[in-house]
Design an enzyme around this catalytic site. Structure first.
Site, PDB file in Angstrom:
ATOM      1  N   LYS A 184      -0.386   1.157 -22.176  1.00 38.79           N
ATOM      2  CA  LYS A 184       0.120   1.761 -20.934  1.00 38.79           C
ATOM      3  C   LYS A 184       0.656   3.151 -21.263  1.00 38.79           C
ATOM      4  CE  LYS A 184       2.829  -0.046 -17.070  1.00 38.79           C
ATOM      5  NZ  LYS A 184       3.930  -0.980 -16.786  1.00 38.79           N
TER       6      LYS A 184
HETATM    7  C1  E4P Z   1       4.365  -1.293 -13.380  1.00 37.03           C
HETATM    8  O1  E4P Z   1       3.594  -1.600 -14.236  1.00 37.03           O
HETATM    9  C2  E4P Z   1       5.823  -1.257 -13.529  1.00 37.03           C
HETATM   10  O2  E4P Z   1       6.163  -2.077 -14.617  1.00 37.03           O
HETATM   11  C3  E4P Z   1       6.581  -1.808 -12.353  1.00 37.03           C
HETATM   12  O3  E4P Z   1       5.726  -2.334 -11.372  1.00 37.03           O
HETATM   13  C4  E4P Z   1       7.666  -0.938 -11.846  1.00 37.03           C
HETATM   14  O4  E4P Z   1       8.321  -1.619 -10.802  1.00 37.03           O
HETATM   15  P1  E4P Z   1       9.771  -1.230 -10.266  1.00 37.03           P
HETATM   16  O5  E4P Z   1       9.642  -0.033  -9.370  1.00 37.03           O
HETATM   17  O6  E4P Z   1      10.223  -2.435  -9.518  1.00 37.03           O
HETATM   18  O7  E4P Z   1      10.612  -0.942 -11.482  1.00 37.03           O
END
Ligand code: E4P
Length: 217
Positions: A87
């Site tokens: 990622k």
């Molecule tokens: C995506 O891969 C992120 O880990 C995640 O969806 C972020 O979500 P949040 O806005 O609830 O922190």
């Protein structure tokens, strides 16, 4: 549409996986910190533990922001397990790194995406997934699902192979709307996934069926 769970909590990952509907997992440094996972070795072991629970794509995020650092980290993450997806944040060095990973057979998830322009760059670089954060977009007064629809449309028109992974999901309604507008994947905390199960008429109907069934026992 594929379902990923967006957590580093092993119990929640097991619970969703046991339902038989899980296709993968996404994590990020905040989610790892929430579980108290600290230090390089513990973090690496945690990713392997997740890979051993779920047979699907598991996103593990780099924390470097320079090209060389992202590449070095990404190579180590990818070597942990065949299902690891590296990622990478949507920054200039990140886009360059995604292209390098693509050319070298390492799959990526481009994260922290908030616009169609960023999604086009991620696709051009060859990301396997692009992650628009729809809940955070809603929080700032825009419509996150509309962005999913726009990106899905652009990818379709242009023939990009990158999958649209709707992230930062806050509710069951988010999941349903993302399915409607063509998201390839939704990554959600456990609560919105379980909320999909709920309907008061199901509960009322089941209670009545069970009550009537007793009459024949
Ligand atoms: C995506 O891969 C992120 O880990 C995640 O969806 C972020 O979500 P949040 O806005 O609830 O922190």
């Amino acid at each position: 549409m594929k379902f990923f769970i967006d957590t580093a909590n092993l119990d929640q990952i097991r619970e969703a996986n046991d339902m038989g509907i899980l296709d993968g997992v996404t994590t990020n440094p905040s989610l790892m910190a929430k579980e108290g996972i600290k230090g390089h070795d513990a973090i690496m072991k945690h990713y392997v533990d997740i890979c051993e629970i779920v047979d699907g794509d598991i996103s593990a995020e780099v924390v470097s922001t320079d090209f060389e650092g992202i590449i070095e980290e990404g190579k180590k993450l990818a070597a942990l397990h065949k299902n690891i997806i590296v990622k990478v944040p949507m920054i200039k060095e990140g886009v360059k790194a995604i292209k390098w990973f693509t050319d070298n057979g390492i799959k990526t998830n481009c994260t922290l995406v908030f616009s169609a322009g960023q999604a086009i760059l991620a696709a051009k670089a060859g990301a396997k997934y692009v992650s628009p954060f729809i809940g955070r977009i809603d929080d700032s007064g825009w419509d996150g699902v509309q962005l999913i629809e726009q990106i899905a449309h652009i990818y379709n028109v242009q023939g990009f192979k990158t999958e649209v992974l709707a992230a930062s999901i806050r509710s069951a309604n988010h999941i349903i709307r993302c399915a409607e507008v063509g998201a390839d994947v939704c990554t959600c905390p456990l609560e919105p996934i379980l909320a999909l199960l709920k309907h008061p008429l199901t509960d009322i109907g089941l209670a009545k069926f069970l009550e009537d069934a007793k009459k024949f026992q």
